[in-house]
Motif scaffolding. Structure first.
Motif, PDB file in Angstrom:
ATOM      1  N   ARG A 189       0.751  -1.104   0.047  1.00  0.00           N
ATOM      2  CA  ARG A 189       0.067  -0.014   0.000  1.00  0.00           C
ATOM      3  C   ARG A 189       0.738   1.135  -0.094  1.00  0.00           C
ATOM      4  N   GLN A 190       1.919   1.186   0.787  1.00  0.00           N
ATOM      5  CA  GLN A 190       2.834   2.462   1.095  1.00  0.00           C
ATOM      6  C   GLN A 190       3.512   2.754  -0.335  1.00  0.00           C
ATOM      7  N   PHE A 191       4.051   1.610  -0.966  1.00  0.00           N
ATOM      8  CA  PHE A 191       4.781   1.644  -2.329  1.00  0.00           C
ATOM      9  C   PHE A 191       3.873   2.270  -3.297  1.00  0.00           C
ATOM     10  N   ALA A 192       2.591   1.621  -3.383  1.00  0.00           N
ATOM     11  CA  ALA A 192       1.455   2.105  -4.274  1.00  0.00           C
ATOM     12  C   ALA A 192       1.245   3.586  -4.173  1.00  0.00           C
ATOM     13  N   GLU A 193       1.080   4.041  -2.944  1.00  0.00           N
ATOM     14  CA  GLU A 193       0.694   5.147  -2.809  1.00  0.00           C
ATOM     15  C   GLU A 193       1.897   6.122  -3.082  1.00  0.00           C
ATOM     16  N   ARG A 194       3.007   5.862  -2.988  1.00  0.00           N
ATOM     17  CA  ARG A 194       4.202   6.768  -3.365  1.00  0.00           C
ATOM     18  C   ARG A 194       4.292   6.883  -4.990  1.00  0.00           C
ATOM     19  N   THR A 195       4.090   5.722  -5.285  1.00  0.00           N
ATOM     20  CA  THR A 195       4.285   5.572  -6.938  1.00  0.00           C
ATOM     21  C   THR A 195       3.252   6.468  -7.479  1.00  0.00           C
ATOM     22  N   LEU A 196       2.063   6.230  -7.043  1.00  0.00           N
ATOM     23  CA  LEU A 196       0.736   7.081  -7.650  1.00  0.00           C
ATOM     24  C   LEU A 196       0.818   8.427  -7.437  1.00  0.00           C
ATOM     25  N   GLN A 197       1.202   8.665  -6.302  1.00  0.00           N
ATOM     26  CA  GLN A 197       1.456  10.392  -6.062  1.00  0.00           C
ATOM     27  C   GLN A 197       2.572  10.945  -6.885  1.00  0.00           C
ATOM     28  N   SER A 198       3.552  10.090  -7.267  1.00  0.00           N
ATOM     29  CA  SER A 198       4.748  10.593  -8.144  1.00  0.00           C
ATOM     30  C   SER A 198       4.104  10.842  -9.592  1.00  0.00           C
ATOM     31  N   LEU A 199       3.314  10.009  -9.991  1.00  0.00           N
ATOM     32  CA  LEU A 199       2.797   9.761 -11.379  1.00  0.00           C
ATOM     33  C   LEU A 199       1.761  11.001 -11.580  1.00  0.00           C
ATOM     34  N   PHE A 200       1.211  11.139 -10.422  1.00  0.00           N
ATOM     35  CA  PHE A 200      -0.054  12.172 -10.404  1.00  0.00           C
ATOM     36  C   PHE A 200       0.523  13.367 -10.627  1.00  0.00           C
ATOM     37  N   ASP A 201       1.853  13.630  -9.540  1.00  0.00           N
ATOM     38  CA  ASP A 201       2.447  15.022  -9.465  1.00  0.00           C
ATOM     39  C   ASP A 201       2.908  15.473 -10.923  1.00  0.00           C
ATOM     40  N   TYR A 202       3.539  14.318 -11.282  1.00  0.00           N
ATOM     41  CA  TYR A 202       4.602  14.681 -12.845  1.00  0.00           C
ATOM     42  C   TYR A 202       3.381  14.837 -13.945  1.00  0.00           C
ATOM     43  N   ALA A 203       2.430  14.001 -14.136  1.00  0.00           N
ATOM     44  CA  ALA A 203       1.546  14.160 -15.080  1.00  0.00           C
ATOM     45  C   ALA A 203       0.588  15.733 -15.066  1.00  0.00           C
ATOM     46  N   MET A 204       0.295  15.832 -13.893  1.00  0.00           N
ATOM     47  CA  MET A 204      -0.560  17.222 -13.797  1.00  0.00           C
ATOM     48  C   MET A 204       0.195  18.167 -14.121  1.00  0.00           C
ATOM     49  N   SER A 205       1.760  18.041 -14.036  1.00  0.00           N
ATOM     50  CA  SER A 205       2.308  19.518 -14.417  1.00  0.00           C
ATOM     51  C   SER A 205       2.358  19.644 -15.941  1.00  0.00           C
TER      52      SER A 205
END
Length: 201
Positions: A143-159
């Motif tokens: 869960r922790q790994f998935a949350e960090r991974t998805l947050q990274s993807l979201f932040d990058y893509a939304m830029s």
């Protein structure tokens, strides 16, 4: 609105709408998939009072419910190996499966989740849907790994998110949407793989 990630593959955003509030991802070589992450892209949230159920369809089988997504839980990891026996997987190498997403009222989603838990004796194909404090250590790590991974993807893509203009037809009609270039997902994915290879994660 939705995306999914299979380990070792590019991010999938090739969502097909098959009916009102019903969507499908095609999963090639599905028998080789162990886990899959399904998530909201963050550009369009669920309307108030709505959530989504997530299902899997193997050839010649019925739809199997995996779990659910909501604005409060916009991502989840599902273990597909739990939806098919090793004998069944060996008998259909190279086949495609379908990942289905159905947007429904929250009450209907909660009822289906309850039924799924009762039918599976409290366990299911879902890796990360249990309440806090009920997860085993390995589930917490996932869960922790998935949350960090998805947050990274979201932040990058939304830029890279932009508002559509009139040249984009219906999308440029003033709807409250944002557009994300597919290349942003590809660049993030390639960078993520390099981090894995370097052992930076």
């Amino acid at each position: 609105m939705f995306g999914c990630i299979v380990a070792g593959r590019l991010v999938q955003t090739n969502l097909q709408q098959v009916d009102v509030n019903k969507y499908v991802f095609e999963l090639p070589d599905a028998h080789n998939i162990n886990h899959i992450v399904v998530f909201l892209l963050g550009t369009v949230p669920f309307e108030p009072g709505y959530a989504a159920t997530v299902h899997l369809l193997w050839p010649n089988k019925s739809w199997q419910m995996l779990g659910a997504l909501s604005n409060d839980k916009p991502s989840a990891i599902f273990r597909l190996k739990a939806t098919i026996t090793p004998e069944e997987a060996a008998s259909m190498p190279g086949v495609n499966a379908e990942l289905g997403i159905s947007i429904e009222p929250i009450q209907a989603v909660e009822q289906q989740l309850q039924q799924m838990r009762q039918q599976s004796g409290g366990s299911s194909a879902v890796v990360v849907t249990q309440q806090q404090g009920q997860q085993n250590p390995s589930a917490q790590v996932v869960r922790q790994f998935a949350e960090r991974t998805l947050q990274s993807l979201f932040d990058y893509a939304m830029s890279f998110a932009t508002r559509p203009d009139a040249s984009m037809g219906a999308f440029g009609s003033g709807a409250a949407v944002q557009v994300l270039p597919v290349k942003a997902f590809e660049d993030w994915y390639n960078g993520f793989l390099r981090k894995i290879q370097r052992g930076d994660l």
